[in-house]
Motif scaffolding. Structure first.
Motif, PDB file in Angstrom:
ATOM      1  N   LEU A   1      -8.732   8.581  -1.803  1.00 50.16           N
ATOM      2  CA  LEU A   1      -8.695   8.093  -0.428  1.00 50.16           C
ATOM      3  C   LEU A   1      -9.493   9.013   0.480  1.00 50.16           C
ATOM      4  N   ASP A   2     -10.462   8.447   1.170  1.00 46.57           N
ATOM      5  CA  ASP A   2     -11.226   9.150   2.189  1.00 46.57           C
ATOM      6  C   ASP A   2     -10.609   8.824   3.545  1.00 46.57           C
ATOM      7  N   PRO A   3     -10.034   9.810   4.253  1.00 48.55           N
ATOM      8  CA  PRO A   3      -9.392   9.520   5.542  1.00 48.55           C
ATOM      9  C   PRO A   3     -10.318   8.838   6.541  1.00 48.55           C
TER      10      PRO A   3
ATOM     11  N   ASP B   1     -13.288  -0.334  -0.749  1.00 44.15           N
ATOM     12  CA  ASP B   1     -13.065  -1.070  -1.993  1.00 44.15           C
ATOM     13  C   ASP B   1     -13.787  -0.448  -3.181  1.00 44.15           C
ATOM     14  N   ASN B   2     -14.739   0.430  -2.919  1.00 37.86           N
ATOM     15  CA  ASN B   2     -15.522   1.037  -4.003  1.00 37.86           C
ATOM     16  C   ASN B   2     -15.121   2.483  -4.277  1.00 37.86           C
ATOM     17  N   ALA B   3     -13.940   2.873  -3.839  1.00 42.81           N
ATOM     18  CA  ALA B   3     -13.496   4.251  -4.037  1.00 42.81           C
ATOM     19  C   ALA B   3     -13.293   4.550  -5.522  1.00 42.81           C
ATOM     20  N   ASP B   4     -13.469   5.816  -5.883  1.00 41.96           N
ATOM     21  CA  ASP B   4     -13.309   6.235  -7.280  1.00 41.96           C
ATOM     22  C   ASP B   4     -11.842   6.203  -7.691  1.00 41.96           C
ATOM     23  N   ALA B   5     -11.615   5.930  -8.964  1.00 40.04           N
ATOM     24  CA  ALA B   5     -10.264   5.959  -9.504  1.00 40.04           C
ATOM     25  C   ALA B   5      -9.754   7.396  -9.569  1.00 40.04           C
ATOM     26  N   LEU B   6      -8.457   7.582  -9.352  1.00 44.92           N
ATOM     27  CA  LEU B   6      -7.837   8.893  -9.514  1.00 44.92           C
ATOM     28  C   LEU B   6      -7.821   9.243 -11.001  1.00 44.92           C
ATOM     29  N   THR B   7      -8.253  10.465 -11.340  1.00 45.17           N
ATOM     30  CA  THR B   7      -8.342  10.884 -12.743  1.00 45.17           C
ATOM     31  C   THR B   7      -7.549  12.167 -12.971  1.00 45.17           C
ATOM     32  N   TYR B   8      -7.439  12.543 -14.257  1.00 49.41           N
ATOM     33  CA  TYR B   8      -6.594  13.659 -14.664  1.00 49.41           C
ATOM     34  C   TYR B   8      -7.342  14.613 -15.599  1.00 49.41           C
ATOM     35  N   ASN B   9      -7.028  15.891 -15.434  1.00 51.49           N
ATOM     36  CA  ASN B   9      -7.555  16.937 -16.309  1.00 51.49           C
ATOM     37  C   ASN B   9      -9.085  16.938 -16.357  1.00 51.49           C
ATOM     38  N   GLN B  10      -9.684  16.657 -15.216  1.00 54.10           N
ATOM     39  CA  GLN B  10     -11.141  16.652 -15.122  1.00 54.10           C
ATOM     40  C   GLN B  10     -11.671  17.854 -14.343  1.00 54.10           C
ATOM     41  N   LYS B  11     -10.764  18.746 -13.928  1.00 53.49           N
ATOM     42  CA  LYS B  11     -11.156  19.922 -13.144  1.00 53.49           C
ATOM     43  C   LYS B  11     -10.127  21.015 -13.373  1.00 53.49           C
TER      44      LYS B  11
ATOM     45  N   LEU C   1       0.830  -1.206   0.000  1.00 52.63           N
ATOM     46  CA  LEU C   1       0.000   0.000   0.000  1.00 52.63           C
ATOM     47  C   LEU C   1       0.861   1.252   0.000  1.00 52.63           C
ATOM     48  N   TYR C   2       0.357   2.285  -0.666  1.00 55.58           N
ATOM     49  CA  TYR C   2       0.931   3.625  -0.536  1.00 55.58           C
ATOM     50  C   TYR C   2      -0.212   4.607  -0.341  1.00 55.58           C
ATOM     51  N   PRO C   3      -0.500   4.991   0.904  1.00 55.30           N
ATOM     52  CA  PRO C   3      -1.520   6.004   1.149  1.00 55.30           C
ATOM     53  C   PRO C   3      -0.908   7.404   1.075  1.00 55.30           C
ATOM     54  N   ARG C   4      -1.495   8.278   0.296  1.00 51.07           N
ATOM     55  CA  ARG C   4      -0.999   9.647   0.177  1.00 51.07           C
ATOM     56  C   ARG C   4      -2.027  10.604   0.761  1.00 51.07           C
ATOM     57  N   LEU C   5      -1.692  11.145   1.909  1.00 57.42           N
ATOM     58  CA  LEU C   5      -2.576  12.082   2.606  1.00 57.42           C
ATOM     59  C   LEU C   5      -1.905  13.436   2.716  1.00 57.42           C
ATOM     60  N   GLY C   6      -1.304  13.852   1.620  1.00 61.35           N
ATOM     61  CA  GLY C   6      -0.657  15.148   1.533  1.00 61.35           C
ATOM     62  C   GLY C   6      -0.788  15.666   0.118  1.00 61.35           C
TER      63      GLY C   6
ATOM     64  N   LEU D   1      -4.317  19.991  -8.677  1.00 58.96           N
ATOM     65  CA  LEU D   1      -4.005  19.287  -7.434  1.00 58.96           C
ATOM     66  C   LEU D   1      -4.787  17.979  -7.354  1.00 58.96           C
ATOM     67  N   ASN D   2      -4.113  16.932  -6.918  1.00 59.15           N
ATOM     68  CA  ASN D   2      -4.780  15.654  -6.699  1.00 59.15           C
ATOM     69  C   ASN D   2      -5.497  15.633  -5.359  1.00 59.15           C
ATOM     70  N   PRO D   3      -6.590  14.877  -5.270  1.00 63.38           N
ATOM     71  CA  PRO D   3      -7.126  14.560  -3.947  1.00 63.38           C
ATOM     72  C   PRO D   3      -6.183  13.567  -3.274  1.00 63.38           C
ATOM     73  N   PHE D   4      -6.414  13.289  -2.001  1.00 60.43           N
ATOM     74  CA  PHE D   4      -5.676  12.217  -1.343  1.00 60.43           C
ATOM     75  C   PHE D   4      -5.963  10.913  -2.088  1.00 60.43           C
ATOM     76  N   PHE D   5      -4.978  10.019  -2.119  1.00 59.00           N
ATOM     77  CA  PHE D   5      -5.188   8.786  -2.883  1.00 59.00           C
ATOM     78  C   PHE D   5      -4.484   7.604  -2.207  1.00 59.00           C
ATOM     79  N   LEU D   6      -4.867   6.418  -2.660  1.00 54.33           N
ATOM     80  CA  LEU D   6      -4.301   5.172  -2.148  1.00 54.33           C
ATOM     81  C   LEU D   6      -3.870   4.301  -3.327  1.00 54.33           C
ATOM     82  N   VAL D   7      -2.623   3.856  -3.290  1.00 61.94           N
ATOM     83  CA  VAL D   7      -2.133   2.882  -4.262  1.00 61.94           C
ATOM     84  C   VAL D   7      -2.140   1.518  -3.575  1.00 61.94           C
ATOM     85  N   SER D   8      -2.819   0.560  -4.161  1.00 58.83           N
ATOM     86  CA  SER D   8      -2.968  -0.748  -3.521  1.00 58.83           C
ATOM     87  C   SER D   8      -2.787  -1.859  -4.538  1.00 58.83           C
ATOM     88  N   ALA D   9      -2.180  -2.943  -4.079  1.00 56.87           N
ATOM     89  CA  ALA D   9      -1.981  -4.103  -4.937  1.00 56.87           C
ATOM     90  C   ALA D   9      -3.273  -4.879  -5.118  1.00 56.87           C
TER      91      ALA D   9
END
Length: 260
Positions: free
Chosen positions: A230-232, A238-248, A201-206, A252-260
Motif C-alpha cells: 500500500l502506497d499512502p 490496482d497495479n500494486a505489488d503483492a505482499l511477499t515473504y523472506n525476500q529481504k 478492505l483492510y488497510p494496514r498503515l502501521g 518487517l512488512n511494508p504497509f499493505f491493503l487487503v481487498s476483496a
C-alpha cells in the motif's frame, strides 16, 4: 476440507491454543510477584508445541516470532518454510477480549500457500489453501468462505483500529464513493474478516512482521482476496505489488491493503 496436511496443521494450532488458554483463563494477578508474564509464558508454551510438532511432520525450516534470530544468510536459502506466530494479539490477550490467534503458514517461493489461523478463545479457525479454497471451522464443522467485492449499493466495510484513525486512513476513505463503516477487530483476524466477506478492505498503515500476516494472508488469497503493498499516496492502486515473504533481510512488512 479434506487436505491432510492442512488438517494436521489445524490440529497443531489447536494444541497450541490449549496451552494458551490454560494460562489465559488464570487470574493474571498471580503473576505479579513472578518474573515471567502470562503473555510470555503463553507465547513460549505455544511456540514449543508448534515447533516440536512441525519438526515431527516436516523437514522444512521454521521461522517463529519466538525464534527469529536466524541469519539472513541462512534464511535467503530457503525455498519453502513454516512461518509461525504462536500468539498474535498482545493487546487482545491482555485485555481478555478473545481476539488473539495462533498463526501457522506455509511459505513457498516468497508466497503463502497454506495458512491456519486459530482463535482459541473464540473457538473458531480459518484454513486457507491457495488453489483449493478457504474455510472457517467450528467444532469440526467446515464452512467454505469467500471474499465479497463491494457493489455500489453497499456501505463500505473497512477493518481498522478501535482508536483514532490516521490521516492516511482518512485519505483512503475519502477516495471511496459512498458511506463507510469501521469494523473493529484484533490480531490477524482483521485479514480474515475480508476473507470471509465480512469486510471489503483492510488497510494496514502501521508496523507488522511477516509472522503476523503469513497465515491469514494465505486464507485471504485462498478466499479470493488480494494482499498488496500500500502506497499512502496512491492507496487504491490496482497495479500494486503483492505482499511477499523472506525476500529481504528485514522481517518487517511494508504497509499493505487487503481487498476483496
Amino acid at each position: 476440507m479434506t487436505n491432510t496436511l492442512a488438517q494436521t496443521i489445524l490440529r497443531i494450532a489447536k494444541e497450541a491454543g490449549d496451552k494458551i488458554m490454560a494460562i489465559y483463563d488464570k487470574d493474571f494477578a498471580i503473576y505479579e510477584k513472578q518474573d515471567t508474564s502470562p503473555l510470555t509464558e503463553a507465547d513460549l508454551a505455544a511456540h514449543n508445541v508448534i515447533v516440536d510438532a512441525l519438526e515431527k511432520e516436516s523437514d522444512l525450516p521454521i521461522l517463529s516470532e519466538e525464534s527469529a534470530d536466524i541469519s539472513w544468510d541462512e534464511r535467503k536459502q530457503w525455498q519453502s518454510y513454516w512461518l509461525v506466530d504462536p500468539l498474535d494479539g498482545t493487546k487482545e490477550f491482555i485485555k481478555k477480549n478473545g481476539e488473539f490467534t495462533v498463526n501457522i503458514a506455509l511459505i513457498e517461493d516468497g508466497k503463502p500457500t497454506m495458512g491456519v489461523v486459530y482463535a482459541p478463545a473464540l473457538n473458531k479457525s480459518y484454513v486457507g489453501i491457495v488453489g483449493e479454497g478457504a474455510w472457517t471451522e467450528v467444532d469440526g464443522e467446515f464452512t467454505a468462505i469467500s471474499a465479497r467485492k463491494h457493489d455500489g449499493a453497499q456501505v463500505w466495510k473497512i477493518v481498522g483500529s478501535r482508536s483514532h484513525q490516521s490521516p492516511e486512513i482518512q485519505n483512503l476513505l475519502s477516495q471511496l464513493e459512498g458511506e463507510t463503516e469501521l469494523v473493529a477487530m484484533g490480531s490477524s483476524l482483521k485479514l480474515c474478516l475480508v476473507a470471509e466477506g465480512e469486510a471489503h478492505l483492510y488497510p494496514r498503515l502501521g508496523p507488522t512482521s511477516e509472522w503476523d500476516t503469513g497465515a491469514a494472508h494465505a486464507v485471504a488469497l485462498a478466499a479470493g482476496a488480494n494482499v498488496t503493498v500500500l502506497d499512502p499516496n496512491d492507496p487504491l492502486n490496482d497495479n500494486a505489488d503483492a505482499l511477499t515473504y523472506n525476500q529481504k533481510e528485514s522481517v518487517l512488512n511494508p504497509f499493505f491493503l487487503v481487498s476483496a
